[in-house]
Motif scaffolding. Structure first.
Motif, short mmCIF file in Angstrom:
data_model
loop_
_atom_site.label_atom_id
_atom_site.label_comp_id
_atom_site.label_asym_id
_atom_site.label_seq_id
_atom_site.Cartn_x
_atom_site.Cartn_y
_atom_site.Cartn_z
N THR A 3 0.82 -1.09 -0.06
CA THR A 3 0.17 -0.10 0.03
C THR A 3 0.88 1.38 -0.06
O THR A 3 0.46 2.34 0.11
CB THR A 3 -0.97 -0.13 1.22
OG1 THR A 3 -0.11 -0.13 2.35
CG2 THR A 3 -2.00 -1.28 0.98
N GLY A 4 2.27 0.91 -0.14
CA GLY A 4 2.98 2.31 -0.02
C GLY A 4 4.43 1.81 -0.15
O GLY A 4 4.50 0.83 -0.68
N ASN A 55 4.38 16.66 2.14
CA ASN A 55 3.46 15.98 2.78
C ASN A 55 2.40 15.07 1.94
O ASN A 55 1.45 15.60 1.64
CB ASN A 55 2.76 17.05 3.51
CG ASN A 55 1.62 16.54 4.52
OD1 ASN A 55 1.60 15.24 4.84
ND2 ASN A 55 0.67 17.22 5.06
N THR A 56 2.97 13.92 1.49
CA THR A 56 2.40 12.89 0.61
C THR A 56 2.49 11.70 1.49
O THR A 56 3.13 11.50 2.20
CB THR A 56 2.84 12.73 -0.62
OG1 THR A 56 4.25 11.83 -0.49
CG2 THR A 56 3.24 13.87 -1.56
N GLN A 57 1.40 10.81 1.35
CA GLN A 57 1.19 9.70 2.20
C GLN A 57 2.56 8.82 2.02
O GLN A 57 3.15 8.44 2.85
CB GLN A 57 0.01 8.87 1.80
CG GLN A 57 -0.01 7.55 2.45
CD GLN A 57 -1.19 6.60 2.23
OE1 GLN A 57 -1.93 6.94 1.26
NE2 GLN A 57 -1.19 5.54 2.44
N GLU A 58 3.05 8.66 0.63
CA GLU A 58 4.53 7.82 0.42
C GLU A 58 5.45 8.38 1.13
O GLU A 58 6.34 7.66 2.01
CB GLU A 58 4.51 7.75 -0.86
CG GLU A 58 3.48 6.72 -1.73
CD GLU A 58 2.28 7.64 -2.07
OE1 GLU A 58 2.23 8.99 -1.90
OE2 GLU A 58 1.31 6.96 -2.37
N LYS A 60 5.67 10.65 3.52
CA LYS A 60 5.45 10.68 4.96
C LYS A 60 5.66 9.37 5.66
O LYS A 60 6.41 9.09 6.63
CB LYS A 60 3.93 10.90 5.55
CG LYS A 60 3.85 12.57 5.62
CD LYS A 60 2.50 12.51 5.96
CE LYS A 60 1.20 11.91 5.92
NZ LYS A 60 0.02 12.40 6.34
N GLN A 61 5.60 8.17 4.95
CA GLN A 61 5.67 6.83 5.24
C GLN A 61 7.13 6.66 5.22
O GLN A 61 7.79 5.98 6.22
CB GLN A 61 4.93 5.90 4.20
CG GLN A 61 4.84 4.65 4.88
CD GLN A 61 3.75 3.54 3.98
OE1 GLN A 61 3.42 4.11 2.84
NE2 GLN A 61 3.58 2.44 4.22
N GLN A 64 8.83 8.67 8.09
CA GLN A 64 8.70 8.09 9.44
C GLN A 64 9.49 6.80 9.57
O GLN A 64 9.81 6.35 10.89
CB GLN A 64 6.95 7.89 9.48
CG GLN A 64 6.68 7.45 11.13
CD GLN A 64 7.10 8.53 12.04
OE1 GLN A 64 6.73 9.72 11.82
NE2 GLN A 64 7.84 8.23 12.94
N GLU A 83 3.87 21.30 2.29
CA GLU A 83 3.02 21.19 1.11
C GLU A 83 3.31 21.58 0.01
O GLU A 83 4.36 22.42 -0.13
CB GLU A 83 1.60 22.30 1.55
CG GLU A 83 0.79 21.78 2.83
CD GLU A 83 0.31 20.15 3.02
OE1 GLU A 83 -0.11 19.88 1.89
OE2 GLU A 83 0.33 19.77 3.87
#
Length: 85
Positions: A3-4, A55-58, A60-61, A64, A83
């Motif tokens: 999912t990423g 700040n995109t889902q991928e 950020k993942q 982290q 952003e």
């Protein structure tokens, strides 16, 4: 299913030589005092880094994941999200 960019069952931590990284930090003068979670040098300065990413889902993942990995060896990590545009 993936999912990423980093699958949950990723073995990336197994590939990274975490213990060797910790040894290198120790030999460079960055130690962890008993009861603490962040390494300090002989002057008491904390070992800290910032990760800046969009700040995109991928992303950020990924940021982290890197932060969590560095935290396991005593590095204080701040993730900064920006952003696009």
């Amino acid at each position: 299913p993936i999912t990423g960019p980093i699958p949950e069952e990723s073995d990336a931590l197994d590939i990274a030589d975490i213990s060797r990284a910790a040894e290198l930090l120790e030999s460079a003068g960055w130690s962890i005092t008993e009861g603490k979670t962040v390494r300090t040098n002989k002057d008491g300065q904390e070992l800290s880094v910032s990760i800046a990413t969009v700040n995109t889902q991928e992303l950020k993942q990924v940021a982290q994941f890197v932060a969590d990995t560095w935290k396991t060896i005593g590095v204080k990590v701040k993730v900064e999200l920006f952003e696009m545009g």
